[in-house]
Design a protein around this motif. Sequence first.
Motif, PDB file in Angstrom:
ATOM      1  N   GLN A 180       6.563  -0.063   8.261  1.00  0.00           N
ATOM      2  CA  GLN A 180       6.612   1.078   7.322  1.00  0.00           C
ATOM      3  C   GLN A 180       7.146   2.151   8.118  1.00  0.00           C
ATOM      4  O   GLN A 180       7.678   3.185   7.309  1.00  0.00           O
ATOM      5  CB  GLN A 180       5.115   1.368   6.825  1.00  0.00           C
ATOM      6  CG  GLN A 180       5.071   2.443   5.820  1.00  0.00           C
ATOM      7  CD  GLN A 180       3.773   2.253   5.152  1.00  0.00           C
ATOM      8  OE1 GLN A 180       2.965   1.478   5.405  1.00  0.00           O
ATOM      9  NE2 GLN A 180       3.904   3.030   3.928  1.00  0.00           N
TER      10      GLN A 180
ATOM     11  N   ARG B  43       8.128   7.569   6.873  1.00  0.00           N
ATOM     12  CA  ARG B  43       7.295   6.271   6.325  1.00  0.00           C
ATOM     13  C   ARG B  43       7.800   5.884   5.104  1.00  0.00           C
ATOM     14  O   ARG B  43       8.163   6.811   4.315  1.00  0.00           O
ATOM     15  CB  ARG B  43       5.876   6.600   6.249  1.00  0.00           C
ATOM     16  CG  ARG B  43       5.251   6.842   7.492  1.00  0.00           C
ATOM     17  CD  ARG B  43       3.794   7.453   7.354  1.00  0.00           C
ATOM     18  NE  ARG B  43       2.963   6.397   7.135  1.00  0.00           N
ATOM     19  CZ  ARG B  43       2.316   6.168   5.889  1.00  0.00           C
ATOM     20  NH1 ARG B  43       2.775   7.043   5.007  1.00  0.00           N
ATOM     21  NH2 ARG B  43       1.574   5.224   5.569  1.00  0.00           N
TER      22      ARG B  43
ATOM     23  N   PHE C 199       5.694   0.472   0.759  1.00  0.00           N
ATOM     24  CA  PHE C 199       6.008  -0.482   1.591  1.00  0.00           C
ATOM     25  C   PHE C 199       4.802  -1.714   1.558  1.00  0.00           C
ATOM     26  O   PHE C 199       3.695  -1.393   1.798  1.00  0.00           O
ATOM     27  CB  PHE C 199       6.297  -0.052   2.994  1.00  0.00           C
ATOM     28  CG  PHE C 199       6.822  -1.026   3.961  1.00  0.00           C
ATOM     29  CD1 PHE C 199       7.856  -1.590   4.083  1.00  0.00           C
ATOM     30  CD2 PHE C 199       5.726  -1.507   4.965  1.00  0.00           C
ATOM     31  CE1 PHE C 199       8.045  -2.578   5.036  1.00  0.00           C
ATOM     32  CE2 PHE C 199       5.737  -2.335   5.846  1.00  0.00           C
ATOM     33  CZ  PHE C 199       7.078  -3.014   5.916  1.00  0.00           C
TER      34      PHE C 199
ATOM     35  N   ASP D 202      -0.069  -0.275   6.999  1.00  0.00           N
ATOM     36  CA  ASP D 202       0.629   0.614   7.517  1.00  0.00           C
ATOM     37  C   ASP D 202       1.354   0.333   9.006  1.00  0.00           C
ATOM     38  O   ASP D 202       0.907   0.924   9.862  1.00  0.00           O
ATOM     39  CB  ASP D 202      -0.198   1.904   7.836  1.00  0.00           C
ATOM     40  CG  ASP D 202       0.582   3.197   8.220  1.00  0.00           C
ATOM     41  OD1 ASP D 202       1.904   3.265   7.976  1.00  0.00           O
ATOM     42  OD2 ASP D 202      -0.144   4.171   8.804  1.00  0.00           O
TER      43      ASP D 202
END
Length: 260
Positions: A195, A234, A238, A164
């Motif tokens: 992200q 977001r 990813f 993240d």
Amino acid sequence: MLDQQITADKSSAGAASDTNTVDRALKPAHLKRLRFIFSKGRPVHVGTLGPMDLDLLAAGMLKCPTVDDVLGRSASAVLAITELGVRTLKVDLDARRAVCDVHHTLGGRLAHWLRETKGRMTWENVTFDRDYSTRLALDELDGWYQARLDVVACAVTPTARLADIAAYEVKVSVADFRADLANPKKLAASRDIAQAAWYCTPMGLLQPSQLPEGFGLICEGKTGDFTVLKRAKRKKDFEPHRDTLMTLVRRRATVPESAE
């Protein structure tokens, strides 16, 4: 003539002074010209004198001594910086350093807040590179190849898919923010590396409606007290590129105290 005022003691022009204040109406191009001549460390020969030189000569920041060749003829125009010009550059340098200090300290407080409040690992002032082969594989040869991010944060996890990664651009002036808007490659780099991409500013500097598409906004009110005004979008599914991960591994993260 340059619309410029220097507060100085004219009766002691030969003495150094650190109390001078330079009117910010002095154009960046004039300061650039002064810095160029100062950087040479000696009088500079120029083919011709232009309007900018006239401005600086009239303001007393440059002088134009006569240089004769062996035949007694004027060889060329020569420009040399004066003490007043040196003091002008020093005042401008101090002002730019002050802005940088504000920028870096805000970034440092943001990173500390992300670690101790959100439990994130952080990096500050990280330069990411994307080489030719990577851009070729992504079919983005005209895209960004190097970008520096003010703050990068990610979760404390051994799995890249769950990292993240978030990128934060710190801005302390509207002019700096507008410079970002004029540089699409810089915006693309933040989106590609992380992200989620954010701007961080002092409270009231920017409004959420001013942000580029997908960016979030986090603002500092009281010192060290941050508020999310707009959440970043977001990206789904990813995974950070291996070049991004290698850059972060090489720099090493600052981890939350609870994770040490």
